[in-house]
Design a protein around this motif. Structure first.
Motif, PDB file in Angstrom:
ATOM      1  N   GLN A 236     112.480  -4.722  40.252  1.00 16.90           N
ATOM      2  CA  GLN A 236     113.075  -5.787  41.051  1.00 16.90           C
ATOM      3  C   GLN A 236     114.593  -5.797  40.891  1.00 16.90           C
ATOM      4  O   GLN A 236     115.337  -5.928  41.871  1.00 16.90           O
TER       5      GLN A 236
ATOM      6  N   GLN B 124     106.233   2.509  44.927  1.00 15.19           N
ATOM      7  CA  GLN B 124     106.616   1.181  44.475  1.00 15.19           C
ATOM      8  C   GLN B 124     108.116   1.018  44.686  1.00 15.19           C
ATOM      9  O   GLN B 124     108.857   2.002  44.728  1.00 15.19           O
TER      10      GLN B 124
ATOM     11  N   THR C  68      99.153  -2.750  47.970  1.00 20.33           N
ATOM     12  CA  THR C  68      98.583  -3.491  46.852  1.00 20.33           C
ATOM     13  C   THR C  68      99.427  -3.382  45.593  1.00 20.33           C
ATOM     14  O   THR C  68      99.366  -4.235  44.719  1.00 20.33           O
ATOM     15  N   ASN C  69     100.252  -2.319  45.508  1.00 19.19           N
ATOM     16  CA  ASN C  69     101.101  -2.143  44.328  1.00 19.19           C
ATOM     17  C   ASN C  69     102.303  -3.086  44.336  1.00 19.19           C
ATOM     18  O   ASN C  69     102.993  -3.214  43.343  1.00 19.19           O
TER      19      ASN C  69
ATOM     20  N   GLY D  85     102.447  -6.357  44.799  1.00 14.93           N
ATOM     21  CA  GLY D  85     102.288  -7.736  44.348  1.00 14.93           C
ATOM     22  C   GLY D  85     102.778  -7.950  42.929  1.00 14.93           C
ATOM     23  O   GLY D  85     103.250  -9.028  42.585  1.00 14.93           O
ATOM     24  N   LYS D  86     102.671  -6.939  42.083  1.00 16.57           N
ATOM     25  CA  LYS D  86     103.078  -7.078  40.685  1.00 16.57           C
ATOM     26  C   LYS D  86     104.146  -6.041  40.362  1.00 16.57           C
ATOM     27  O   LYS D  86     103.919  -5.098  39.607  1.00 16.57           O
ATOM     28  N   VAL D  87     105.290  -6.242  40.962  1.00 17.33           N
ATOM     29  CA  VAL D  87     106.417  -5.330  40.728  1.00 17.33           C
ATOM     30  C   VAL D  87     107.115  -5.723  39.438  1.00 17.33           C
ATOM     31  O   VAL D  87     107.422  -6.899  39.217  1.00 17.33           O
ATOM     32  N   SER D  88     107.394  -4.730  38.594  1.00 12.63           N
ATOM     33  CA  SER D  88     108.032  -5.019  37.305  1.00 12.63           C
ATOM     34  C   SER D  88     109.434  -5.568  37.508  1.00 12.63           C
ATOM     35  O   SER D  88     110.070  -5.374  38.543  1.00 12.63           O
ATOM     36  N   LYS D  89     109.920  -6.262  36.487  1.00 21.11           N
ATOM     37  CA  LYS D  89     111.261  -6.837  36.539  1.00 21.11           C
ATOM     38  C   LYS D  89     112.321  -5.757  36.678  1.00 21.11           C
ATOM     39  O   LYS D  89     113.315  -5.930  37.389  1.00 21.11           O
TER      40      LYS D  89
ATOM     41  N   ASN E  29     106.049   4.102  34.845  1.00 20.23           N
ATOM     42  CA  ASN E  29     105.279   2.861  34.693  1.00 20.23           C
ATOM     43  C   ASN E  29     106.137   1.642  34.422  1.00 20.23           C
ATOM     44  O   ASN E  29     105.616   0.564  34.101  1.00 20.23           O
TER      45      ASN E  29
END
Length: 496
Positions: free
Chosen positions: A377, A439, A367-368, A370-374, A495
């Motif tokens: 990435q 993550q 679930t973590n 789906g919204k991976v920080s830039k 974070n």
């Protein structure tokens, strides 16, 4: 006093590893220090307790979990008397080694160090004691404890040679004896320039010219004019009238001959590395690993159960004063001098539930992702462009070659983040997280049982995958994150 249940045990080997480049990093201070030993005295028996040993202080059992939290899967149980290898602390949890698999137990239910020494002495009947016979040759095991030390048994030893071996005059592999000489008859050249020829003829090929005073070995003296001699490994001839016989002292040879495989010999004594045998009627010596030795008791020894060769393993079942009751084979046990035994508490072969481990490592919460920080990435994309490049032990170049910890260090350094060079040091960077908190961009560490510390690190890229400098053969590749059992996860990015 009975000392423990019948269980399979194995000896632990404590390795000291230092100043070596291995598993992708230069070794410095290990997470596991070289353990020392403690000793417990019971009558005449000295029992060694490895300093890195841990025991569960419970009445029933202690759960071993795959991660350091009470909600983590249980992979094994420790029962009273079970002893395992201590690895390190993790808050209120202690990490242990179960025959190659790491696990966690609640620290408050464990004892180790000097507290373990006291605990073992108080509850000695819960533990198995492993022994090694340390006497030379064979040690008798008696039927009754009163017989120990009363009469030495009469026995003979025979040996069968396992491989071709050299026979020595002393317990030394030197070709000559250091302080012994013998008189040897030789011939000596009495003129300068004596021709040493191939054949007994003045027209024969000349090997060399011999100087006055040179000693040479006689091969034969059958010809009136020529003497057959040996010099510098060559056999030839020289004119007899320029040679005279002399007696000289030489260092005595320590090499008496050799024995072939399957030859039978009489054995007098045994040591760890040597066997004393009878060779051509004389006392001589061969290497211990070259001979299979058996001992035969004289029929008059009615009070002896068996003879046990030195370095044989046994289990100590009971101790009373200076006498130990031992089990030497499945069907033979008896009494012997406790001082003849080197004893230790053996590590327990704890049964681990492999199916639980497999299921637990597959349960990665996605679930973590789906919204991976830039930032994360970008770090993963940067790392993946080096897939296919080569692995170089100790290397620091993403293009020319790098190892596992060099790879992760250089990836982070590209984004201005400094971490340590070695995998077992990188694990102390950042913050430890559980596997379900992973993550992309976080680090996963793998434990090396041979090194007894962390030996490999990989970069998590999401969806249960990692990228890492795997090996010389594989280079930089991607794999499932649990291609080996994951040991610990750390986030450097937090974070971000």
């Amino acid at each position: 006093m009975k000392l423990g249940r019948k269980k399979d045990k194995k000896f632990a080997v404590i390795l000291l590893v230092c100043c070596v480049v291995i598993s992708g990093c230069f070794l410095g201070k290990s997470l596991i220090s070289d353990a020392g030993n403690m000793e417990i005295k019971i009558g005449g028996l000295t029992i060694v307790v490895p300093d890195n040993m841990l025991c569960a202080d419970v009445n029933s059992f202690l759960n071993v979990r795959i991660n350091p939290n009470v909600n983590s899967a249980v992979i094994a149980k420790l029962y009273p008397g079970d002893v395992v290898e201590y690895i390190g602390e993790n808050g209120s949890w202690t990490m242990i080694n179960l025959n190659g698999q790491t696990g966690y137990v609640s620290t408050k239910y464990t004892v180790r160090g000097t507290d373990l020494k006291k605990y073992i002495k108080k509850h000695i009947d819960k533990f198995n004691i492993e022994g090694t016979i340390i006497e030379n040759s064979f040690t008798p095991v008696y039927k009754e404890k009163e017989q120990v030390g009363s009469v030495e048994p009469v026995y003979t030893m025979k040996g069968e040679i396992k491989k071709k071996t050299t026979v020595y005059a002393t317990k030394s592999t030197n070709s000559k004896m250091a302080n012994e000489t013998e008189k040897v008859e030789k011939c000596m050249v009495v003129v300068d320039g004596l021709r040493f020829r191939e054949k007994s003829s003045i027209n024969s090929k000349i090997f060399c010219n011999l100087s006055k005073g040179t000693y040479i070995d006689v091969v034969s003296d059958k010809n009136a004019e020529w003497m057959k001699i040996k010099y510098n490994g060559k056999v030839g001839f020289a004119s007899k009238k320029y040679i005279k016989m002399v007696t000289v002292e030489e260092k005595k040879s320590n090499l008496l001959g050799s024995l072939k495989k399957d030859e039978q010999v009489t054995v007098n004594k045994l040591w760890k590395n040597w066997a004393e045998i009878v060779y051509e009627g004389n006392t001589s010596y061969i290497k211990r690993d070259a001979v299979e030795v058996t001992a035969k008791l004289d029929e008059s020894n009615k009070n002896v159960v068996t003879l046990v060769e030195n370095n044989t393993q046994c289990y100590v079942l009971d101790v009373e004063k200076n006498v130990a009751l031992v089990k030497v084979t499945d069907d033979k046990k008896g009494y012997m001098n406790a001082a003849s035994i080197r004893a230790k508490i053996g590590f327990t072969n704890v049964k681990v539930d492999e199916s639980v481990i497999k299921n637990a490592t597959q349960q990665v919460v996605k679930t973590n992702f789906g919204k991976v920080s830039k930032d994360r990435q970008e770090l993963v994309k940067f790392a993946l462009q080096y897939v296919g490049n080569k692995y170089v032990w100790g290397g620091n170049s993403l293009t020319d070659g790098v190892d596992c910890s060099g790879f992760t260090q250089q990836i982070y350094l590209h984004f201005g983040i400094k971490i340590n060079r070695c995998s077992y040091e990188q694990v102390r960077n950042g913050q430890e997280i559980t596997f379900d908190q992973l993550q992309p961009g976080d680090l996963i560490f793998y434990y090396d049982n041979g090194l007894k510390r962390i030996g490999h690190v990989a970069l998590y890229i999401g969806d249960g995958q990692i990228v890492h400098a795997k090996s010389t053969k594989s280079g930089i590749v991607t794999n499932n994150w649990d291609y080996q059992t994951p040991y610990k996860a750390v986030t450097i990015l937090g974070n971000k």
